[in-house]
Design an enzyme around this catalytic site. Sequence first.
Site, PDB file in Angstrom:
ATOM      1  N   GLU A 273       0.755  -1.445   0.162  1.00  0.00           N
ATOM      2  CA  GLU A 273      -0.543  -0.056  -0.012  1.00  0.00           C
ATOM      3  C   GLU A 273       0.961   1.839   0.065  1.00  0.00           C
ATOM      4  OE1 GLU A 273      -2.658   0.308   3.124  1.00  0.00           O
ATOM      5  OE2 GLU A 273      -2.309   2.843   3.406  1.00  0.00           O
TER       6      GLU A 273
ATOM      7  N   CYS B 150      -7.111   3.284   8.780  1.00  0.00           N
ATOM      8  CA  CYS B 150      -7.896   3.069   8.829  1.00  0.00           C
ATOM      9  C   CYS B 150      -9.441   2.971  10.385  1.00  0.00           C
ATOM     10  CB  CYS B 150      -8.614   1.819   7.421  1.00  0.00           C
ATOM     11  SG  CYS B 150      -9.634   0.922   7.492  1.00  0.00           S
TER      12      CYS B 150
ATOM     13  N   SER C 228       0.522 -10.838   7.572  1.00  0.00           N
ATOM     14  CA  SER C 228      -0.201  -9.167   6.895  1.00  0.00           C
ATOM     15  C   SER C 228       0.044  -8.510   8.641  1.00  0.00           C
ATOM     16  CB  SER C 228      -1.393  -9.902   8.269  1.00  0.00           C
ATOM     17  OG  SER C 228      -2.658  -8.904   9.099  1.00  0.00           O
TER      18      SER C 228
ATOM     19  N   SER D 168      -7.321  -8.808   7.661  1.00  0.00           N
ATOM     20  CA  SER D 168      -7.455  -9.719   6.458  1.00  0.00           C
ATOM     21  C   SER D 168      -7.737 -11.944   6.609  1.00  0.00           C
ATOM     22  CB  SER D 168      -6.173  -9.919   6.255  1.00  0.00           C
ATOM     23  OG  SER D 168      -5.037 -10.201   6.706  1.00  0.00           O
TER      24      SER D 168
HETATM   25 FE1  F3S Z   1      -9.333  -0.160   6.048  1.00  0.00          FE
HETATM   26 FE2  F3S Z   1      -9.421  -2.228   5.038  1.00  0.00          FE
HETATM   27 FE3  F3S Z   1      -9.675  -0.719   3.308  1.00  0.00          FE
HETATM   28  S1  F3S Z   1      -8.722  -2.160   6.101  1.00  0.00           S
HETATM   29  S2  F3S Z   1      -8.871   0.790   4.231  1.00  0.00           S
HETATM   30  S3  F3S Z   1     -11.067  -1.026   5.072  1.00  0.00           S
HETATM   31  S4  F3S Z   1      -8.599  -3.031   3.006  1.00  0.00           S
END
Ligand code: F3S
Length: 689
Positions: free
Chosen positions: A125, A189, A217, A261
């Site tokens: 990411e 998040c 993860s 995950s």
């Molecule tokens: Fe949050 Fe899952 Fe998206 S942790 S940023 S909702 S991929």
Amino acid sequence: MEIIRARSAGFCAGVTKAIELAQRAAKLSDEPLYSLGPIVHNHQVVEKLAAQGVKVVHDPAAVPSGRLLIRSHGVSPEVWEAAQTRGLTLIDATCPRVRRVQELARQLTREGYQVVVVGEAEHPEVIGIIGWSDSQAIVINGVDQLEMVPASARLAVISQTTYPEDKYFQVVRALVECCHELRAYNTTCPATRERQEAALELAGQVDLIIVVGDRDSANTRQLTNLCLRCGIPAYQVETADELDPTWFNGVKRVGLTAGASTPEWIIEEVKERMMEFSEDNAAAQEQVKTDLAPNLDPKIEEQDAEEGMDAHFQSFKDIKPGDIITGTVVQVRDDEVLVDVGGKSEGIIPLKELSVRNLASARDTVRTGEKIDVLVLRVENDEGNMLLSKRRADQARAWDWLEEAFQSKKEITGEVTQVVKGGLLVDVGARGFVPASQIERSYVANLGNYLGKTLRLRVIELDRSKNKVVLSQKAILEDEYARAQQELWENIAEGQVRRGIVRRLTNFGAFVDLGGADGLLHISEMSWTHIKHPSEVVKEGDEVEVQVLAVDKAKQRISLGLKQVTPSPWQKVEEKYAVGQIVTGRVMRLVPFGVFVQLEPGIEGLVHISQLADRRVGKPDDVVRVGEEVKVKILEIKPAEQRISLSISQAKAEAQAAEYREYLDNQPPAPMVTVQEAVGEMKSGVDQK
Ligand code: F3S
């Protein structure tokens, strides 16, 4: 065993959406379908999708033709373009939250800000976000890497979505001090935050936590670390097969959580396997709290990061679950403590969160006005109070110094709080275990004697993930003994007087621990008087002062004397006794050549067989018996040789002579006559003849 599941655990909305997209695409068409990188950090899920036709590639160049799925982490514009150039059909499963971070990186870079991403530089990411900043953004993993940030720049700080929020705020707090212009966007998040808060909440209710998720993860690893920071044993497993039944020994309540995950079916498998381990499976099933279901709603919370940016910038001073803060005790009740932590209402520490010890009342451990450190379990409970734990704050701090003590082998102390099978539990901030074999240098028969005592301890085993602290007092005592041993053999010499502890009695003497080596105190060196057994003078455990009589360093033997440190009765023997004196003594021993007679404790003389009677004596027992009291005449005194010669026969003769003299002295005097009367009597006698 009760199993409590975190109110938020498992797949987040972004991952759920990506997997749904992949499954739908696999079903819809036979055209080859590729995922750029594993769709989620979970091997089991990736294998399942592979079985449905979703192949993993790591470079668009590796895809000959077909469809390419961009996973929830997103990718950089370069990767996007490369895929399009190859004519691939792109399926974009980038999580909307990640998409917003990418947009922020691009926009802020264009506005002239130096973008700082708080996160892991190698995370896919983050790599994607860097691409959106034209590769201008700097990545730091926390305040330790602040030197990478140019001090005078206009800075904009964003965060990897799954990175711990507190690390992001630490960076913002530090940068506020040193840069001209700072824009801060908390892009962590909420799904990650929710799982972390739920895990912390859970940590306050259970004895152990199982975190389910792939080792690759990041958010799962962070969940595990968060639980460990609360002082709770936490194990991360990828599947049910990794569960170890021994983890659950003696555990009453176990928590279950999972990273974003982790799919629901793996969580369920783990839960069921734990229930099998439970001693009472049926009871455990009833107790499983299913009401705290995971957040599986695939709808993404549509909170706009732009709207929240200023609020986030302001909120870094806020208290969050997991923080350790200092408060003042304002009220102590039996079952809870109220603490002023500077908020609008007081924080509460329930009794069980007060100490690692089992307390009967909160009054036993804190006082009003006392300042204490507490860990925030919940920012607000149903009554609006902050829920706090002193125990976990103490444990979190204790682990730091226990780790340091473990590394440095430093001596620490701990009070014995409980006797358990095989050893003792001690309070060393965290709960420590001292095996029975590690208490003393010798065997300990009664562990109960140690309850409430403070032991000197060394950490010999430490495993934070298992909440395991094993300590030893014996290790310290052994080291001290080794040092004392060396010192003793270097310095011991004949004639020294030393203190020691009587460790063991035998028929021929006692072994005395001199603090480095044992010396033999022979029975003959225990007392100036004759004794039959060492127990007449000493007992095991006695502390005694002894004189070193002989040292053999080669054979490591030491001979000791006890009587030598008390005055010898022979020193004053000439003042008390004189040759020719007749005294009373007791027959102590018979030997072929005579008898030994004790005049007083420590002073014995020999009556030679020739001095037993005024006739020839064949055996001493023809004349005397052991224990008999006899009168003896002192014939000779030799104090240096500790010898006195005695005579019973001479004492008797003198007694008889004295008796005869007394007899004579007691006879009536003869009548007085004149010479003429005497002559007359004589004549009269002659005439009669
Ligand atoms: Fe949050 Fe899952 Fe998206 S942790 S940023 S909702 S991929």
